[in-house]
Design a protein around this motif. Sequence first.
Motif, short mmCIF file in Angstrom:
data_model
loop_
_atom_site.label_atom_id
_atom_site.label_comp_id
_atom_site.label_asym_id
_atom_site.label_seq_id
_atom_site.Cartn_x
_atom_site.Cartn_y
_atom_site.Cartn_z
N GLY A 53 0.79 -1.23 0.00
CA GLY A 53 0.00 0.00 0.00
C GLY A 53 0.82 1.27 0.00
N SER A 54 2.14 1.18 -0.01
CA SER A 54 2.99 2.38 -0.03
C SER A 54 2.89 3.08 -1.39
CB SER A 54 4.45 2.02 0.24
OG SER A 54 4.61 1.50 1.52
N SER A 55 3.21 4.36 -1.38
CA SER A 55 3.27 5.11 -2.63
C SER A 55 4.35 4.51 -3.53
CB SER A 55 3.60 6.58 -2.34
OG SER A 55 3.91 7.24 -3.54
N LEU A 56 4.12 4.50 -4.82
CA LEU A 56 5.11 3.98 -5.78
C LEU A 56 5.96 5.09 -6.39
CD1 LEU A 56 2.92 1.27 -7.53
CD2 LEU A 56 4.90 0.87 -6.05
N GLU A 57 5.94 6.28 -5.77
CA GLU A 57 6.73 7.40 -6.31
C GLU A 57 8.21 7.04 -6.42
OE1 GLU A 57 6.16 10.49 -7.63
OE2 GLU A 57 4.10 9.77 -7.72
N ARG A 58 8.71 6.25 -5.48
CA ARG A 58 10.13 5.88 -5.51
C ARG A 58 10.34 4.53 -6.19
NH1 ARG A 58 13.62 5.33 -1.66
NH2 ARG A 58 12.29 3.97 -0.43
N GLY A 59 9.26 3.90 -6.66
CA GLY A 59 9.36 2.60 -7.29
C GLY A 59 9.67 2.71 -8.77
N LEU A 60 9.42 1.64 -9.46
CA LEU A 60 9.66 1.60 -10.91
C LEU A 60 8.42 1.05 -11.58
CD1 LEU A 60 11.69 1.75 -13.32
CD2 LEU A 60 12.19 -0.65 -12.84
N ILE A 61 7.96 1.71 -12.61
CA ILE A 61 6.78 1.26 -13.34
C ILE A 61 7.07 1.39 -14.82
CG2 ILE A 61 4.31 1.59 -13.76
CD1 ILE A 61 4.24 2.99 -10.97
N SER A 62 7.02 0.28 -15.52
CA SER A 62 7.23 0.27 -16.96
C SER A 62 5.98 -0.31 -17.61
CB SER A 62 8.46 -0.60 -17.28
OG SER A 62 8.69 -0.61 -18.66
N GLU A 63 5.56 0.26 -18.71
CA GLU A 63 4.30 -0.14 -19.34
C GLU A 63 4.54 -0.70 -20.74
OE1 GLU A 63 1.48 3.04 -19.71
OE2 GLU A 63 0.11 1.86 -20.92
N GLU A 78 9.64 0.07 -1.24
CA GLU A 78 9.47 -0.14 0.21
C GLU A 78 9.53 -1.61 0.57
OE1 GLU A 78 9.44 2.38 2.29
OE2 GLU A 78 9.57 3.74 0.58
N CYS A 79 8.75 -2.47 -0.13
CA CYS A 79 8.68 -3.89 0.26
C CYS A 79 9.29 -4.81 -0.80
CB CYS A 79 7.23 -4.29 0.53
SG CYS A 79 6.22 -4.47 -0.96
N ARG A 80 9.75 -4.23 -1.92
CA ARG A 80 10.39 -5.00 -2.99
C ARG A 80 9.41 -5.86 -3.78
NH1 ARG A 80 14.90 -2.04 -2.87
NH2 ARG A 80 16.00 -2.21 -0.92
N TRP A 81 8.10 -5.64 -3.61
CA TRP A 81 7.12 -6.39 -4.40
C TRP A 81 7.35 -6.10 -5.87
CZ3 TRP A 81 3.30 -5.34 -7.99
CH2 TRP A 81 2.37 -6.37 -8.22
N THR A 82 7.31 -7.13 -6.68
CA THR A 82 7.45 -6.98 -8.13
C THR A 82 6.35 -7.80 -8.79
OG1 THR A 82 9.85 -6.82 -7.90
CG2 THR A 82 8.99 -7.29 -10.09
N GLY A 83 5.66 -7.19 -9.73
CA GLY A 83 4.62 -7.92 -10.44
C GLY A 83 3.99 -7.03 -11.49
N ASN A 84 3.04 -7.61 -12.19
CA ASN A 84 2.33 -6.89 -13.23
C ASN A 84 0.96 -6.44 -12.73
OD1 ASN A 84 4.35 -7.29 -15.11
ND2 ASN A 84 3.44 -9.16 -15.91
N VAL A 85 0.63 -5.20 -13.04
CA VAL A 85 -0.72 -4.68 -12.83
C VAL A 85 -1.29 -4.47 -14.22
CG1 VAL A 85 -2.09 -2.76 -11.92
CG2 VAL A 85 -0.07 -3.57 -10.66
N VAL A 86 -2.45 -5.07 -14.49
CA VAL A 86 -3.00 -5.07 -15.84
C VAL A 86 -4.30 -4.28 -15.88
CG1 VAL A 86 -3.83 -6.54 -17.73
CG2 VAL A 86 -1.98 -7.36 -16.23
N LEU A 87 -4.38 -3.35 -16.81
CA LEU A 87 -5.63 -2.65 -17.09
C LEU A 87 -6.25 -3.28 -18.33
CD1 LEU A 87 -4.78 1.15 -16.69
CD2 LEU A 87 -5.83 -0.39 -15.04
N PHE A 88 -7.53 -3.56 -18.25
CA PHE A 88 -8.20 -4.16 -19.40
C PHE A 88 -9.60 -3.58 -19.50
CE2 PHE A 88 -8.36 -6.92 -15.70
CZ PHE A 88 -9.72 -7.03 -15.48
N ARG A 89 -10.16 -3.68 -20.69
CA ARG A 89 -11.52 -3.18 -20.91
C ARG A 89 -12.56 -4.23 -20.59
NH1 ARG A 89 -11.06 0.37 -26.45
NH2 ARG A 89 -9.37 1.66 -25.70
N ARG A 90 -12.25 -5.49 -20.88
CA ARG A 90 -13.19 -6.59 -20.66
C ARG A 90 -12.46 -7.71 -19.97
NH1 ARG A 90 -15.02 -6.21 -26.64
NH2 ARG A 90 -12.86 -6.81 -26.89
#
Length: 98
Positions: A53-63, A78-90
């Motif tokens: 739940g920490s802010s990702l301002e200091r993280g890395l996000i590539s799309e 903050e916690c070193r979590w790494t994964g994909n967040v996916v936006l989709f329409r359906r």
Amino acid sequence: MRDLDQEARRAAHHGPMPELPPDPHRLPPPGDWFASDAAHHLLDRPKFCPGCGSSLERGLISEWWSGEERIFLTWCAECRWTGNVVLFRRAVIEEAEH
Ligand SMILES: [Zn+2]
């Protein structure tokens, strides 16, 4: 109810804009071929870590994109979590027979 015409007139008569602070995200100039995608990335990217739940301002996000999906490879500083967040329409969801 807001009168959008009135608000637009008021906004147009504010005079010159004050000096803005430097843009930390350095968008490409408007009209560049990638400018719209860069702006959408800033608006739509994950803002908080799915793990802690920490802010990702200091993280890395590539799309990147796969079909209609927008996939954000996300790393939390903050916690070193790494994964994909996916936006989709359906979404196609299968439910097991009962
Ligand atoms: Zn985290």
